[in-house]
Design a protein around this motif. Structure first.
Motif, PDB file in Angstrom:
ATOM      1  N   LYS A 197      -6.522  20.127  12.377  1.00 22.81           N
ATOM      2  CA  LYS A 197      -5.094  19.203  12.726  1.00 22.81           C
ATOM      3  C   LYS A 197      -4.825  18.522  13.736  1.00 22.81           C
ATOM      4  O   LYS A 197      -3.728  18.354  14.086  1.00 22.81           O
ATOM      5  CB  LYS A 197      -4.527  20.872  13.147  1.00 22.81           C
ATOM      6  N   LYS A 204      -1.960  26.673  15.194  1.00 18.89           N
ATOM      7  CA  LYS A 204      -2.750  26.296  14.461  1.00 18.89           C
ATOM      8  C   LYS A 204      -3.812  25.970  14.780  1.00 18.89           C
ATOM      9  O   LYS A 204      -4.167  25.072  15.504  1.00 18.89           O
ATOM     10  CB  LYS A 204      -2.367  25.168  13.687  1.00 18.89           C
ATOM     11  N   VAL A 220      -3.149  30.231  10.034  1.00 18.54           N
ATOM     12  CA  VAL A 220      -1.666  29.839  11.301  1.00 18.54           C
ATOM     13  C   VAL A 220      -0.789  30.576  11.443  1.00 18.54           C
ATOM     14  O   VAL A 220      -0.868  31.601  10.275  1.00 18.54           O
ATOM     15  CB  VAL A 220      -0.796  28.903  10.279  1.00 18.54           C
ATOM     16  N   VAL A 273       3.640  19.453   7.061  1.00 21.44           N
ATOM     17  CA  VAL A 273       3.148  20.319   7.757  1.00 21.44           C
ATOM     18  C   VAL A 273       1.722  20.383   7.835  1.00 21.44           C
ATOM     19  O   VAL A 273       1.381  20.663   8.127  1.00 21.44           O
ATOM     20  CB  VAL A 273       3.661  22.227   6.212  1.00 21.44           C
ATOM     21  N   GLU A 274       0.595  19.695   6.987  1.00 20.29           N
ATOM     22  CA  GLU A 274      -0.303  19.572   6.784  1.00 20.29           C
ATOM     23  C   GLU A 274      -0.580  18.493   5.729  1.00 20.29           C
ATOM     24  O   GLU A 274       0.241  18.496   4.917  1.00 20.29           O
ATOM     25  CB  GLU A 274      -1.307  20.653   6.933  1.00 20.29           C
ATOM     26  N   GLU A 326       2.953  23.557  17.417  1.00 19.89           N
ATOM     27  CA  GLU A 326       3.771  22.901  17.353  1.00 19.89           C
ATOM     28  C   GLU A 326       4.980  23.506  16.778  1.00 19.89           C
ATOM     29  O   GLU A 326       5.195  24.638  16.183  1.00 19.89           O
ATOM     30  CB  GLU A 326       3.520  21.873  16.029  1.00 19.89           C
ATOM     31  N   GLU A 327       6.430  22.672  16.804  1.00 17.21           N
ATOM     32  CA  GLU A 327       7.580  22.944  16.445  1.00 17.21           C
ATOM     33  C   GLU A 327       7.361  23.661  15.305  1.00 17.21           C
ATOM     34  O   GLU A 327       7.580  23.545  13.924  1.00 17.21           O
ATOM     35  CB  GLU A 327       8.672  21.278  16.482  1.00 17.21           C
ATOM     36  N   ARG A 328       8.106  24.523  15.276  1.00 16.63           N
ATOM     37  CA  ARG A 328       7.786  25.574  13.359  1.00 16.63           C
ATOM     38  C   ARG A 328       8.976  24.674  13.189  1.00 16.63           C
ATOM     39  O   ARG A 328      10.387  24.396  13.501  1.00 16.63           O
ATOM     40  CB  ARG A 328       8.812  26.920  13.765  1.00 16.63           C
ATOM     41  N   LEU A 329       8.847  24.587  11.500  1.00 22.46           N
ATOM     42  CA  LEU A 329       9.884  23.811  10.726  1.00 22.46           C
ATOM     43  C   LEU A 329      10.154  24.707   9.962  1.00 22.46           C
ATOM     44  O   LEU A 329       9.333  25.426   9.511  1.00 22.46           O
ATOM     45  CB  LEU A 329       8.998  22.987   9.680  1.00 22.46           C
ATOM     46  N   VAL A 360       3.108  31.949  12.332  1.00 26.10           N
ATOM     47  CA  VAL A 360       3.932  31.695  12.773  1.00 26.10           C
ATOM     48  C   VAL A 360       5.498  31.934  13.654  1.00 26.10           C
ATOM     49  O   VAL A 360       5.500  33.467  13.431  1.00 26.10           O
ATOM     50  CB  VAL A 360       5.178  30.801  11.865  1.00 26.10           C
ATOM     51  N   ASN A 420      -0.532  35.276   4.931  1.00 28.49           N
ATOM     52  CA  ASN A 420      -0.903  34.059   4.366  1.00 28.49           C
ATOM     53  C   ASN A 420      -2.106  34.505   3.834  1.00 28.49           C
ATOM     54  O   ASN A 420      -3.651  34.659   3.939  1.00 28.49           O
ATOM     55  CB  ASN A 420      -1.076  33.235   4.956  1.00 28.49           C
ATOM     56  N   GLU A 475       8.925  24.915   1.157  1.00 25.82           N
ATOM     57  CA  GLU A 475       7.892  24.188   1.368  1.00 25.82           C
ATOM     58  C   GLU A 475       7.573  23.762   0.044  1.00 25.82           C
ATOM     59  O   GLU A 475       7.865  24.223  -0.720  1.00 25.82           O
ATOM     60  CB  GLU A 475       7.038  24.563   1.726  1.00 25.82           C
ATOM     61  N   ALA A 522       4.813  27.106  15.815  1.00 25.61           N
ATOM     62  CA  ALA A 522       3.228  27.823  14.552  1.00 25.61           C
ATOM     63  C   ALA A 522       2.491  27.558  15.929  1.00 25.61           C
ATOM     64  O   ALA A 522       2.037  26.492  16.215  1.00 25.61           O
ATOM     65  CB  ALA A 522       3.332  26.759  13.815  1.00 25.61           C
ATOM     66  N   LYS A 542       2.063  31.180  -1.157  1.00 24.77           N
ATOM     67  CA  LYS A 542       1.244  31.372   0.846  1.00 24.77           C
ATOM     68  C   LYS A 542       0.496  33.361   1.027  1.00 24.77           C
ATOM     69  O   LYS A 542      -0.080  33.136   0.700  1.00 24.77           O
ATOM     70  CB  LYS A 542       1.046  30.988   1.336  1.00 24.77           C
TER      71      LYS A 542
END
Ligand code: AMP
Ligand code: GLY
Length: 430
Positions: free
Chosen positions: A106, A147, A157, A280-281, A184-187, A159, A223, A191, A145, A213
């Motif tokens: 990642k 990861k 992950v 997200v990925e 990373e920034e939480r989105l 969050v 998850n 989804e 988040a 999930k």
């Protein structure tokens, strides 16, 4: 030419791939760590082997004279199984180990997006020093988040602000022995997944799917690998517009261009936010469950895609039956934290009624089919609307019985779909 396809992997996703291939003229062979009865029935031969052992898979491909291969699970890609098969002259629809880093690393994935200026990349930093990561969390203005850089089966992950507090996230980082993590920034948004077939620089996309999930109903709990998913009769989902779907396809296209020579499925996991589409990925393979939503409505012969990919021809344009799908997984009691294996699975294709049945991580023994510690089987309803598809899936689940199993009944129900629509409307201030 008569094609002999070797399928690697024994989950629900691979059962869906096997069924798609069984509708073509190909002769199918399969190998997996577990004996999946659904795949075994469709295949000419089925070998139980370690699919992360490239030599073992290659040797089976030689035995059966495979002319093509499809790899389902990411662990096999990460282990270099595609490299071994390609080297043996068996064209493999799945990336080699290095290209699969778009999923398996990642930190690489985020740096790649940044370097190639692919749109939709959240703010991120990578860390090898876990104390420095904890400091970053303390200093960051907003939620993050956490990861792990490597593969965790979708379960690694955390969050902040959703699953845990900043303090719990730091505890998680300190207690786990990850070598490298991405913060990373939480989105925030909804989804969705789009899976693309990629070869020879070309991309062919499939309808959007929304996976679930979280382990429990109402999106509670830890998850999982994915408890079930739905897709609509249109390419997009009810909470998004067609132009938002197209924006996500543009991200996939730019990624394919930047990857240069990628082959296999490129799976984009997107977040629809008020600031547009974010990534997200990426995954380097079909989604599980998403393959079970997508392949049953694929009108194009999947073998034709594989052959065109190998022959360096233009990939066929894909057609889809304009139908909605709802997929629900039955998982072992206690999954994912403390899964209890050994329950007998009694559902079969007949008792699944109108629904499609996909066996997953079950094991077929002389005296029956038993659960393992991973997801057991899935049922899929296909119909004109999500509501009707959900009813078909639910009917099959109730016929299967839930002794030793657990199901998220809420997936695809009108209430939950409406909540997604309302969530996006609320975020947009409508
Ligand atoms: P992944 O293993 O990357 O698929 O992440 C698992 C899940 O964590 C995703 O499906 C998201 O629900 C969530 N997640 C990952 N990254 C973020 C992010 N930057 N913001 C919010 N949620 C995320
Ligand atoms: N459904 C999520 C995945 O396949 O990674």
């Amino acid at each position: 030419m008569e094609e002999t396809v070797l399928l690697v992997g024994g989950g629900g996703r691979e059962h869906a791939i096997a069924r798609a291939l069984s509708e073509s003229a190909a002769t199918l062979y399969a190998c997996a760590g577990n004996r999946n009865p659904g795949i075994a029935r469709l295949a000419e031969g089925f070998e139980t082997l370690d699919t992360t052992n490239p030599t073992a898979v290659r040797s089976y491909a030689d035995d059966v004279d495979a002319t093509l291969a499809v790899i389902g699970p990411e662990a096999a890609l990460a282990a270099g199984v595609a490299d071994a098969l390609d080297e043996a002259g068996v064209y493999t629809f799945g990336p080699q180990e290095d290209a699969a880093r778009i999923e398996t690393d990642k930190a690489f994935q985020r740096r790649f997006m940044k370097q190639h200026e692919i749109p939709g990349c959240p703010d991120f930093e990578t860390f090898d020093d876990m104390e420095a990561a904890c400091e970053y969390i303390d200093d960051y203005d907003g939620d993050l988040a956490v990861k792990p850089a490597g593969l965790t089966g979708g379960k690694g992950v955390r969050v902040i602000g959703d699953q845990c507090t900043a303090e719990e996230a730091k505890e998680y980082i300190r207690d786990s022995d990850y070598d490298r993590i991405v913060l990373e920034e939480r989105l925030v948004g909804e989804e969705f997944t789009i899976q693309g077939f990629v070869a020879n620089g070309q991309l062919r996309v499939t309808p959007a799917v929304q996976d679930h999930k979280r382990a429990y109903e109402g999106d509670e709990g830890p998850n999982t690998g994915g408890m079930g998913a739905y897709s609509d009769a249109a390419l997009q989902l009810p909470f998004m517009s067609e132009s938002e779907y197209n924006d996500a396809v543009d991200v996939l296209r730019e990624t394919v261009d930047a990857l240069d020579g990628y082959k296999g499925v490129l799976y984009g996991q997107f977040m629809l936010t008020t600031d547009g589409i974010k990534v997200v990925e990426f995954n380097a393979r079909f989604g599980d469950p998403e393959a079970m939503n997508t392949l049953p409505v694929l009108g194009t012969n999947f073998l034709d895609v594989l052959v065109a990919a190998r022959e360096e021809e233009s990939l066929p344009q894909l057609s889809f039956q304009r139908q909605a799908t709802v997929c629900k997984y039955a998982v072992p009691d206690g999954y994912p934290t403390d899964p209890q294996s050994g329950a007998e699975v009694t559902i079969d294709e007949e008792s699944a009624g109108e629904a499609l049945l996909y066996y997953a991580s079950v094991d077929e023994r002389d005296d029956g089919i038993y659960t393992t510690t991973s997801r057991s089987f899935a049922v899929v309803g296909v119909a004109d609307s999500i509501t009707e598809a959900e009813e078909i899936a639910e009917e099959a689940i109730s016929a299967a019985g839930e002794e030793g199993l657990r199901v998220r009944h809420d997936i695809g129900k009108p209430d939950l779909v409406q909540q997604r629509i309302d969530h996006m409307a609320e975020l947009r201030g409508e």
